[in-house]
Structure formats: C-alpha cells, structure tokens
Enzyme design. Structure first.
Site: not given
Ligand code: SF4
Length: 270
Positions: A9, A14
């Site tokens: 998400k 990330k």
C-alpha cells in the site's frame, strides 16, 4: 539475474524498505538496479542522496522514446546502484501501467536491464490500475508483500495475492510470492497478526522491521539507514532481510483470504 518486486500500500514504507534492501544487497558486492514505479517517484531518492531523478514517463511524454539515452534514465546512486524512476500518471489522468511498460520497453531497447538483482518497487494500490504489469510480463519473478498490521495495508497485500494467484493460471507467468515483510506501525500484536496472515495465505513472515527513529534521521539526511548508520541495529535488520531475500528459494502461489476472514483475523490481535 534475480528479479524481485516489493508491493504494498502507498505510504507503508515500501520505498524505504526497497532502498535499504538495495543498499544492503549492493554492500554484498552485487550489481543492483532499482526501478521505482509510483506517481510519487521517490523510490530511489535516498539512494540518490535526495536528488529527484527524471522519470521515464516524463521523458517519453516530452520527446517520444526514440531519442532517449541510457544516461538520461539510469542514474548511479549509493555504491553504484543503478536507479530508475518509471513515473506515473498526471493528476486526474489514469496510468494503467503505462509508466512501467514504457520503462521496460526503453530499458530493453537500451540493453540496460541487467545485473545480479533488479528490484522493482511498485505501488500495489487499487488506484494504480496497472500494478500487476511487472508480474504479468514476467519481469517480477519473486514478489514480497510489504505490510503493517493495519487493516488497510493487509487489504492491499491480500489484493496483490489475488493478482498473483490469478496470474499463476497463465502459463507464461512465472511470478510467485517469496514472503511477507512486516514494516511495523507499532500497533498491538502486529508481528503475530502479520505472521498469522502470512501463514493463512500460504507464505511466511520473512522479516519484521521495527519502527525506529533512525529511519527518519537517515531520511532527513537524504540517505538510507545502511549508508547513514551502518552500525545501527536497524541497518542489521535490513542486512538480514537482504540475506534472506537473496538466499530465498521457497516461493509459493498465495491463497488470498476472504475479506471477512481477514477482518476476523485482525480482530483476534487487537
Ligand atoms: S499504474 Fe502502474 S505504472 Fe502507473 S504509477 Fe501505478 S504502478 Fe506505476
């Protein structure tokens, strides 16, 4: 050549995880390329010491793809890591995978898609209609899900499992799930919950990354933790992740959870 993709998400950390993973892999003497695909185009920024590199999509938009050279899209960052940003849609306009497709086509034509590890950092949100493209076109062979214990990020991870499962039915597709990375949001029972989620989808928790202020400190200094604080416990965590990912040969086709089951599972850990 290992082709790894980190999916998760937006806002889950990330890019931080990807950049630190790339940095740790390059410290092992490996030749690394990191390709970011996110409208924010900040995947490689810490590897580039804060520089925003031009995106492939912007360059292609500005002058077509014929006149673009390798030096204009591939930039050397920390430890010689080759950094590329695919770019994304203009606000209000869909992208549907165009950023990453344009990037693959260009890099292949320029013979620039090589190395020991090519790491894709791909936004796995539903807002990104084309997020499955690297898997579909067999560029991403090993997928890692980055999630916290928050329901919204587990939903996104579960959606990506659906994409992997669906694509696995196509004979040309070679992608599979390598594991789940828990990037902690510091919530109760988080490690256990993400571990249980990983098992339920037929995978495993490959790494638990605790929340640590050093990540923020490194970031404001425009570096990865690996570069800024190589002796910190957090750097060790990223190095272990790099080792585990690099040595990992246990891939599975995930079995996504039903939404109700996922919500019930989350309830068990609050
Ligand atoms: S749709 Fe795909 S190519 Fe476009 S920004 Fe999202 S992930 Fe990247």
């Amino acid at each position: 050549m290992k082709q790894i993709a980190l999916y998760g998400k937006g806002g889950i950390g990330k890019s931080t995880t990807s950049a630190n993973l790339s940095a740790a892999l390059s410290d092992r003497g490996l030749d690394i390329m990191q390709i970011g695909c996110d409208p924010k185009h900040d995947s490689t920024r810490m590897l580039m010491h804060g520089t925003w590199i031009p995106t492939v999509l912007d360059l292609v938009r500005a002058r077509g793809d014929t006149a673009i050279s390798v030096e204009e899209v591939v930039f050397r960052g920390y430890n010689g890591i080759r950094c590329v940003e695919a770019g994304g849609p203009e606000p209000g306009v869909g992208c549907a995978g165009r950023g990453i497709i344009a990037t693959f086509q260009l890099l292949e034509r320029l013979d620039a898609l090589y190395g020991d590890v090519v790491l894709y950092d791909v936004l796995g949100d539903v807002v990104c209609g084309g997020f499955a493209m690297p898997m579909r076109e067999s560029y991403a062979r090993e997928v890692y899900l980055v999630t916290s214990g928050e329901l919204m990020s587990l939903y996104a991870a579960n959606n990506i499992c659906k994409a992997i499962q669906r694509l696995s039915r196509r004979s040309r597709c070679t992608c599979a799930l390598g594991g789940v990375i828990c990037n902690s949001a510091n919530i109760t029972g988080e490690k256990e919950l993400v571990g249980a989620f990983a098992r339920r989808i037929g995978s495993r928790l490959i790494s638990y990354i605790p929340r640590d202020n050093i990540v923020r400190v490194a970031e404001v200094n425009k570096q990865t933790v690996i570069e800024y604080a190589p002796d910190s416990p957090q750097a060790d965590i990223y190095r272990h992740l790099a080792e585990d990912v690099f040595e990992n040969d246990s891939m599975t086709i995930p079995i996504p959870m039903e939404t109700d089951d996922l919500e019930n599972l989350a309830l068990e850990y609050v």
